[in-house]
Design an enzyme around this catalytic site. Structure first.
Site, PDB file in Angstrom:
ATOM      1  N   CYS B  35      35.593  11.104  21.284  1.00 52.88           N
ATOM      2  CA  CYS B  35      35.433  12.505  20.912  1.00 52.88           C
ATOM      3  C   CYS B  35      35.202  12.653  19.419  1.00 52.88           C
ATOM      4  O   CYS B  35      34.730  13.675  18.951  1.00 52.88           O
ATOM      5  CB  CYS B  35      36.630  13.330  21.361  1.00 52.88           C
ATOM      6  SG  CYS B  35      38.135  13.016  20.438  1.00 52.88           S
ATOM      7  N   CYS B 104      38.038  20.196  19.316  1.00 54.33           N
ATOM      8  CA  CYS B 104      38.129  18.743  19.172  1.00 54.33           C
ATOM      9  C   CYS B 104      38.845  18.312  17.897  1.00 54.33           C
ATOM     10  O   CYS B 104      39.485  17.274  17.867  1.00 54.33           O
ATOM     11  CB  CYS B 104      36.747  18.107  19.255  1.00 54.33           C
ATOM     12  SG  CYS B 104      35.603  18.706  18.023  1.00 54.33           S
TER      13      CYS B 104
END
Lengths: 395, 128
Positions: B35, B104
């Site tokens: 990520c 994120c």
């Protein structure tokens, strides 16, 4: 503050000669090329001259060049135009996994319509294996589309071999040459390329200029229907200044290709050596030799690309990255994934593209700053601390 | 590059409390390289208070600024107070984060909470 642009793939200033050639077509020669009267004459002639220059750059006759507003548009006209024309019966298209989104995304759309798409894998340099193309072809294959060179990692594909294989099966071969045209010699006749897309802004022409080469006998359906501009393949009044600019840029690119490429290669290789000497745990992405002259792509272990990019910007150095954070879709580069780069290294990737103002004198400045920033970011990276603790060379 | 607030840029360019505390009482890690963001928080606890807090962060500008801000917010707080710090509060303290960074990169409070939970689990184990 000193500034060093290493992101000329994103945008570059126009060649002066290009700008000068364009200006009269905004003002004094403003006429519509389709006009029956005198005002259309100069613009019409200018377009045909540009067509010759663009053709010459890729070894084509002028009449096989269709002007577009970008290579993305040319890619769409080539793929969708050919599929919609439906001359060859079948439902299978072959491409590679490292194409530009203007190929990949429209193929996803065609899959939803029922077409089948084979995405050929690439090796760790990003090269397509011609044998795999041969193996993927079926009697249902209606198109092969593989880029001439990768815009991100610079790897040049074995274009002639790939085109020859498609040709031997009588399947049209399209290549997205947006990154390659103007920088490496391309000859559509010799190479047996049936369709080729290019973009003027990649070789110091204006943004909003592109072209599609279409071999005689290949039938396409237009994306934009209307008038008969561009042989009816792209309706709408021509963007005459952009076309003139594209033509001038193509002429200059052909005339100076060797010189420009040699200059770029020399500086690129020196820059590469300099940063690899100064910074441990760097990785080169793309082919070491078979790559575009102005392209360098490296991954910096243990750090993330956006943080690098922001810190470099503070030092006046402009780069781009294949990290998730710098992409609009928040996914790391599909190209780096396809060549087997680990997620961590994909996050730390930097694309450096040289351009007209690049000077070897800037190499020490670039290296010093990149080294300093890398150390700073590594010192706060959990991955780097883990690496130091484990002492393993797993970077 | 996204538009970052002055506060984010301040914490990104001058991150506070980088590193790992020695002999940490609690360790909390979140994220992964896929990520694009990873954070490791280490804390030192004394009399139910976060006496020291440091972090290591792999990530974008927002992730680094978030880590730095969380460390400032947590230092000197009781464990109960620190557990109440939310990712949303961190983003607010930073003068906001770009929309696509809210998910994120804004994991600092989670990492801190994990470090506190790690400390409490260890404390309970040694008490038991």
């Amino acid at each position: 503050m000193k500034t060093v642009n290493l992101d000329y793939a994103a945008a570059a200033p126009l060649d002066k000669s290009v700008l000068e050639a364009m200006i009269p077509y905004f003002t004094e020669h403003y006429g519509n090329p389709s006009s029956g009267h005198t005002l259309g004459e100069k613009p019409r002639k200018a377009i045909e001259k540009a067509r010759e220059n663009v053709g010459r750059l890729i070894g084509s006759e002028a009449k096989n060049i269709i002007f577009t507003a970008s290579a993305s548009e040319a890619n769409n006209l080539a793929v969708k135009g050919l599929v919609r024309a439906g001359k060859k019966k079948g439902d299978h298209i072959i491409t590679s996994g490292v194409e530009h989104f203007s190929i990949l995304n429209q193929l996803k759309g065609l899959e939803k319509e029922g077409y089948r798409v084979t995405r050929l894998p690439v090796d760790s340099y990003g090269s397509v294996d011609p044998a795999q193309l041969e193996a993927a072809i079926t009697d249902q294959t209606i198109l092969v589309t593989i880029q001439a060179a990768n815009p991100e990692i610079g790897t040049i594909q074995p274009l002639e071999e790939l085109a020859a294989i498609a040709g031997a099966h009588d399947i049209p071969f399209h290549t997205d040459a947006a990154a390659a045209a103007g920088w490496i010699p391309i000859d559509v006749e010799k190479s047996g390329i049936d369709l080729l897309s290019l973009a003027g802004d990649q070789f110091y022409g204006p943004k909003g200029s592109g072209a599609l080469y279409v071999r005689r006998g290949i039938r396409l359906m237009p994306l934009v229907e209307g008038g008969i501009q561009e042989k009816g393949l792209r309706a709408g009044t021509e963007n005459v200044p952009a076309i003139v600019g594209l033509g001038e840029a193509a002429k200059a690119a052909l005339e100076t290709m060797e010189e420009r490429a040699a200059k770029a290669v020399e500086m690129r290789d020196r820059l590469k050596e300099s940063i690899f000497d100064a910074i441990p745990n760097l990785h080169l992405n793309g082919h070491p030799e078979k790559r575009l002259p102005r392209n360098l792509n490296v991954s910096v272990s243990f750090v993330e690309g956006e943080a690098l990019l922001m810190r470099l910007q503070m030092a006046g150095i402009y780069v781009s990255s294949g990290s998730s954070c710098t992409s609009q879709v928040l996914k790391s580069s599909h190209v780096l994934t396809a060549i087997g780069v680990s997620p961590e290294l994909a996050q730390g990737s930097l694309q450096l593209t040289l351009g007209p103002e690049s000077s070897p004198e800037d190499i020490p400045y670039i290296t010093e700053n990149l080294a300093e920033i890398t150390t700073l970011l590594r010192n706060m990276s959990p991955l780097y601390h883990q690496y130091l603790k484990e002492g393993k060379n797993n970077a | 590059m996204p538009e970052y607030s002055d506060k984010v840029m301040d914490h990104f360019t001058k991150p506070r409390n980088i590193g790992e505390v020695e002999e940490p009482d609690g360790v909390g890690e979140v994220g992964n390289p896929v990520c694009g963001d990873m954070m490791k928080f280490t804390i030192k606890v004394k009399d139910n208070m976060i006496e020291d807090v440091k972090y290591l962060t792999f990530g974008c500008g927002a992730a680094i600024a978030v880590s730095s801000m969380v460390s400032e917010m947590a230092k000197g707080k009781t464990l109960e107070e620190a557990k109440k710090i939310t990712n949303k509060q961190v983003a607010e303290e930073l003068g906001g984060l770009p929309g696509n960074k809210m998910h994120c990169s804004n994991l600092g409070a989670d990492a801190l909470h994990k470090a506190i939970e790690d400390y409490q689990a260890k404390a309970q184990a040694s008490a038991g």
